[in-house]
Scaffold this motif. Sequence first.
Motif, short mmCIF file in Angstrom:
data_model
loop_
_atom_site.label_atom_id
_atom_site.label_comp_id
_atom_site.label_asym_id
_atom_site.label_seq_id
_atom_site.Cartn_x
_atom_site.Cartn_y
_atom_site.Cartn_z
N GLU A 1 3.12 6.87 -4.66
CA GLU A 1 2.87 7.31 -6.33
C GLU A 1 1.82 8.14 -6.23
O GLU A 1 1.83 9.26 -7.00
N ARG A 2 0.55 8.10 -5.55
CA ARG A 2 -0.67 9.02 -5.53
C ARG A 2 0.05 10.46 -5.23
O ARG A 2 -0.30 11.23 -5.65
N LYS B 1 1.81 2.43 -3.49
CA LYS B 1 0.68 2.82 -4.06
C LYS B 1 0.48 4.46 -3.64
O LYS B 1 0.41 5.46 -4.42
N LYS C 1 0.78 -1.08 -0.05
CA LYS C 1 -0.12 -0.04 -0.05
C LYS C 1 0.95 1.38 0.09
O LYS C 1 0.46 2.20 -0.36
N THR D 1 -7.44 5.55 -0.43
CA THR D 1 -7.21 6.79 -1.33
C THR D 1 -7.86 8.08 -1.11
O THR D 1 -8.75 8.19 -0.61
#
Lengths: 140, 294
Positions: free
Chosen positions: B37-38, B34, B31, B144
């Motif tokens: 990256e976000r 990710k 996680k 997210t």
Amino acid sequence: MGTIFHLDIVSAEESIYSGPVEFLVAPAQMGEVGIYPRHTPMLTRIKSGMVRIKAQLKEEELVYVSGGMLEVQPDVVTILADTAVRSHDLDEAKALEAKRAAEEAMKNRESELDYAKAQAELIEAMAQLAAIDKLRKRGH
Amino acid sequence: MAGSREIRNKIKSVKNTQKITRAMEMVAASKMRKAQERMKKARPYGEKIRNVAAHMSRANTEYRHPFLIARDTVKRIGVIIVTSDKGLCGGLNTNVLRKVVNQMKTWQAEGEQVEVCCIGNKGLGFMSRIGASVTSQVVGLGDTPDIAKLIGAVKVVLDGYTQDQFDRVYIFYNRFINTMKQEPVMEQLLPLIDERMQGSEQDSDKPKAIWDYIYEPEAKSVIDDIMVRYVEALIYQAVAENMASEQSARMVAMKAASDNAGNVINELTLIYNKSRQAAITKELSEIVGGAAAV
């Protein structure tokens, strides 16, 4: 120079398009606008819809945006795309929801702002962390 | 032997715990990638909208947005606190909350009122426990940092600022430095103090800075929209950084927990073997002693 300009389409969550283009059509709030290089600086809201992009030596490309802002400068164009569907009423409803949730959570709280308690709690947590650290060091 | 069985059970339970912490470590690691990256993907938007806002604040002189105007007297302060929804991530939330509490104490001593907007469950729980006045909240963001979920809570604070309920707005979150290091930070959100945002004097001399946009439909509403989006982008960036921090802090904490479990298992195994050997020795000496007595 003069026949192309740089286009960036970005949203808060990602970069959607970036590169030199010849011509661009965007669904502005007051109607569709077509933009060639050396356009007058302009700032406008855009509606949700397709943005048509013509890059050099390439087929026309279509990119969907769900509204946002269009910024035009003579050789740089930026589209700040929204990721969420926005409208004044919708935003208002969301704000009310956030407020209501907070009020609900406030109902079962203790009365006065108790710094002593807060600090005690934090000190305890920090002490626990420190103890864990010490144990870890001793273990090695 | 009752003792050795107890130790065996203990070893088993520690092994099970270790399995869980190891699994959580791996989940957090994937996680984290990710989330990082976000966080990086959000940067271009922030930069672009800042450029636009900077141009605008330099170019347009007849309308200055309230977000850009600093107020002389500060009586009420809005605070946005970004924390994680879940625990088990080391001292991450504790660090940021300690910073908040210390700061709130100083403000209180100066006679300023503080109201809080909580993003994330941990901060909300803490703030309502200590009795701070929470004006808005958003919890359960998941993995997210969805901007749609943030809009409501943020709007309460921004409206509060434009309607003079707050004179200043700060945001607290964990800045992501690297996987091993996260730092709790306090930043002033409103009024905007970014030096690039201010219509700086030396710039206005240059002819380059004189041009203005054509606004459609009219300047005020477009500028309002841009400013709100700019602040939202700042908050989104903070939330994204906090999430990346959360996952890496959790990964590190779970790795430490797995290592500790390993140490405990080693120690327990040693004790188990010792007690087993002691039992055998005892039994042997009893037999030998018995034989000698006969």
